[in-house]
Design a protein around this motif. Structure first.
Motif, PDB file in Angstrom:
ATOM      1  N   ILE A  67       0.806  -1.127   0.054  1.00 29.26           N
ATOM      2  CA  ILE A  67      -0.211   0.175   0.099  1.00 29.26           C
ATOM      3  C   ILE A  67       0.968   1.266  -0.002  1.00 29.26           C
ATOM      4  O   ILE A  67       0.660   2.249  -0.878  1.00 29.26           O
ATOM      5  N   PHE A  68       1.872   1.341   0.749  1.00 26.30           N
ATOM      6  CA  PHE A  68       2.629   2.432   0.944  1.00 26.30           C
ATOM      7  C   PHE A  68       3.781   2.670  -0.329  1.00 26.30           C
ATOM      8  O   PHE A  68       3.914   3.784  -0.573  1.00 26.30           O
ATOM      9  N   SER A  69       3.880   1.489  -1.069  1.00 21.65           N
ATOM     10  CA  SER A  69       4.668   1.878  -2.172  1.00 21.65           C
ATOM     11  C   SER A  69       3.855   1.956  -3.393  1.00 21.65           C
ATOM     12  O   SER A  69       4.406   2.243  -4.523  1.00 21.65           O
ATOM     13  N   GLY A  70       2.671   1.829  -3.315  1.00 26.68           N
ATOM     14  CA  GLY A  70       1.483   1.990  -4.429  1.00 26.68           C
ATOM     15  C   GLY A  70       1.476   0.886  -5.416  1.00 26.68           C
ATOM     16  O   GLY A  70       0.673   1.072  -6.462  1.00 26.68           O
ATOM     17  N   VAL A  71       1.912  -0.253  -5.024  1.00 22.03           N
ATOM     18  CA  VAL A  71       1.801  -1.518  -5.567  1.00 22.03           C
ATOM     19  C   VAL A  71       0.278  -2.040  -5.593  1.00 22.03           C
ATOM     20  O   VAL A  71      -0.172  -2.741  -6.301  1.00 22.03           O
ATOM     21  N   ARG A  72      -0.306  -1.879  -4.346  1.00 22.24           N
ATOM     22  CA  ARG A  72      -1.626  -2.072  -4.132  1.00 22.24           C
ATOM     23  C   ARG A  72      -2.352  -0.989  -3.507  1.00 22.24           C
ATOM     24  O   ARG A  72      -1.919  -0.152  -2.791  1.00 22.24           O
ATOM     25  N   ASN A  73      -3.781  -0.925  -4.012  1.00 24.38           N
ATOM     26  CA  ASN A  73      -4.803  -0.095  -3.426  1.00 24.38           C
ATOM     27  C   ASN A  73      -5.215  -0.760  -2.323  1.00 24.38           C
ATOM     28  O   ASN A  73      -5.876  -1.993  -2.363  1.00 24.38           O
ATOM     29  N   PRO A  74      -5.586   0.078  -1.192  1.00 26.94           N
ATOM     30  CA  PRO A  74      -5.929  -0.487   0.133  1.00 26.94           C
ATOM     31  C   PRO A  74      -7.625  -0.610  -0.120  1.00 26.94           C
ATOM     32  O   PRO A  74      -8.367   0.273  -0.834  1.00 26.94           O
ATOM     33  N   SER A  75      -8.395  -1.333   0.592  1.00 31.97           N
ATOM     34  CA  SER A  75      -9.744  -1.436   0.702  1.00 31.97           C
ATOM     35  C   SER A  75     -10.006  -0.028   1.775  1.00 31.97           C
ATOM     36  O   SER A  75      -8.826   0.454   2.371  1.00 31.97           O
ATOM     37  N   ARG A  76     -11.206   0.214   1.892  1.00 29.58           N
ATOM     38  CA  ARG A  76     -11.620   1.283   2.642  1.00 29.58           C
ATOM     39  C   ARG A  76     -11.378   0.957   4.297  1.00 29.58           C
ATOM     40  O   ARG A  76     -10.853   1.923   5.092  1.00 29.58           O
ATOM     41  N   ASP A  77     -11.380  -0.311   4.577  1.00 25.20           N
ATOM     42  CA  ASP A  77     -11.003  -0.731   5.938  1.00 25.20           C
ATOM     43  C   ASP A  77      -9.564  -0.693   6.166  1.00 25.20           C
ATOM     44  O   ASP A  77      -9.140  -0.543   7.488  1.00 25.20           O
ATOM     45  N   GLU A  92      -9.126  14.191   9.278  1.00 27.35           N
ATOM     46  CA  GLU A  92      -8.047  13.544   8.590  1.00 27.35           C
ATOM     47  C   GLU A  92      -8.488  12.286   8.035  1.00 27.35           C
ATOM     48  O   GLU A  92      -8.041  12.085   6.847  1.00 27.35           O
ATOM     49  N   THR A  93      -8.902  11.507   8.698  1.00 25.02           N
ATOM     50  CA  THR A  93      -9.262  10.243   8.461  1.00 25.02           C
ATOM     51  C   THR A  93     -10.477  10.410   7.047  1.00 25.02           C
ATOM     52  O   THR A  93     -10.407   9.824   6.027  1.00 25.02           O
ATOM     53  N   GLN A  94     -11.284  11.421   7.179  1.00 18.88           N
ATOM     54  CA  GLN A  94     -12.564  11.723   6.138  1.00 18.88           C
ATOM     55  C   GLN A  94     -11.629  11.996   4.879  1.00 18.88           C
ATOM     56  O   GLN A  94     -12.128  11.611   3.678  1.00 18.88           O
ATOM     57  N   GLU A  95     -10.493  12.957   4.949  1.00 18.92           N
ATOM     58  CA  GLU A  95      -9.767  13.419   3.821  1.00 18.92           C
ATOM     59  C   GLU A  95      -9.311  12.370   3.078  1.00 18.92           C
ATOM     60  O   GLU A  95      -9.339  12.631   1.759  1.00 18.92           O
ATOM     61  N   ILE A  96      -8.662  11.573   3.844  1.00 16.78           N
ATOM     62  CA  ILE A  96      -7.861  10.523   3.329  1.00 16.78           C
ATOM     63  C   ILE A  96      -8.879   9.316   2.494  1.00 16.78           C
ATOM     64  O   ILE A  96      -8.702   8.878   1.338  1.00 16.78           O
ATOM     65  N   LEU A  97      -9.953   9.112   3.265  1.00 16.46           N
ATOM     66  CA  LEU A  97     -11.058   8.244   2.506  1.00 16.46           C
ATOM     67  C   LEU A  97     -11.622   8.893   1.222  1.00 16.46           C
ATOM     68  O   LEU A  97     -11.605   8.423   0.225  1.00 16.46           O
ATOM     69  N   LYS A  98     -11.762  10.323   1.200  1.00 21.79           N
ATOM     70  CA  LYS A  98     -12.319  10.941   0.172  1.00 21.79           C
ATOM     71  C   LYS A  98     -11.291  11.041  -1.083  1.00 21.79           C
ATOM     72  O   LYS A  98     -11.247  10.880  -2.366  1.00 21.79           O
ATOM     73  N   ILE A  99      -9.849  10.946  -0.534  1.00 23.81           N
ATOM     74  CA  ILE A  99      -8.850  11.034  -1.735  1.00 23.81           C
ATOM     75  C   ILE A  99      -8.802   9.799  -2.296  1.00 23.81           C
ATOM     76  O   ILE A  99      -8.537   9.851  -3.654  1.00 23.81           O
ATOM     77  N   ALA A 100      -8.971   8.866  -1.574  1.00 25.56           N
ATOM     78  CA  ALA A 100      -8.964   7.619  -1.820  1.00 25.56           C
ATOM     79  C   ALA A 100     -10.268   6.947  -2.765  1.00 25.56           C
ATOM     80  O   ALA A 100     -10.116   5.890  -3.549  1.00 25.56           O
ATOM     81  N   GLY A 101     -11.031   7.727  -2.723  1.00 21.59           N
ATOM     82  CA  GLY A 101     -12.357   7.684  -3.396  1.00 21.59           C
ATOM     83  C   GLY A 101     -13.583   6.766  -2.742  1.00 21.59           C
ATOM     84  O   GLY A 101     -14.148   6.188  -3.456  1.00 21.59           O
TER      85      GLY A 101
END
Length: 142
Positions: A67-77, A92-101
């Motif tokens: 996830i940190f290297s960008g190889v895998r997209n994280p799930s919402r959880d 901050e949590t809401q913002e990162i969730l929005k950024i990730a879609g």
């Protein structure tokens, strides 16, 4: 340069007839970083060590590094687990969730309410999972 709020951008977008013109005028307000870069930048700003965050997130080591290297997209959880491990507050949590879609945490949903409370009271991923389990909800790492 004056920054525009999300609401201001939405109002402008809803009124435009030419989305290309809107994008040109507002390109400086668009998120340009990939999620992995965004997370890594926050990690560095907060002075956290990636391995410690991954361990606190209770994700598998392989998944966390992917996830940190960008190889895998994280799930919402998974992203919520990382947010908790990085000691994000609700905003901050809401913002990162929005950024990730992903959908933001929503207090009218029982499971999300438990997670919101856990973040607000600075619980660990394990403690949030325990609250979810005790309330017959799916844990973050299931």
């Amino acid at each position: 340069m004056k920054t525009k709020s999300t609401g201001e951008l939405m109002d402008e977008l809803m009124k435009t007839a030419d989305v290309c013109d809107y994008l040109k005028k507002n390109s400086s307000y668009m998120i340009k970083e990939e999620l992995s870069v965004y997370l890594t930048n926050i990690l560095e700003k907060k002075g956290f060590v990636k391995s410690a965050v991954i361990k606190k997130s209770e994700l598998s080591e392989v998944m966390g590094y992917q996830i940190f290297s960008g190889v895998r997209n994280p799930s919402r959880d998974s992203l919520i687990s990382i947010s908790v491990a990085m000691e994000f507050d609700i905003e901050e949590t809401q913002e990162i969730l929005k950024i990730a879609g992903f959908a933001e945490l929503y207090p009218k949903i029982k499971r999300d309410s438990i997670i919101i409370n856990g973040i607000a009271t600075k619980k660990s991923v394990a403690e949030i999972n325990e609250s979810l389990y005790d309330n017959d909800e799916k844990t973050l790492n299931q």
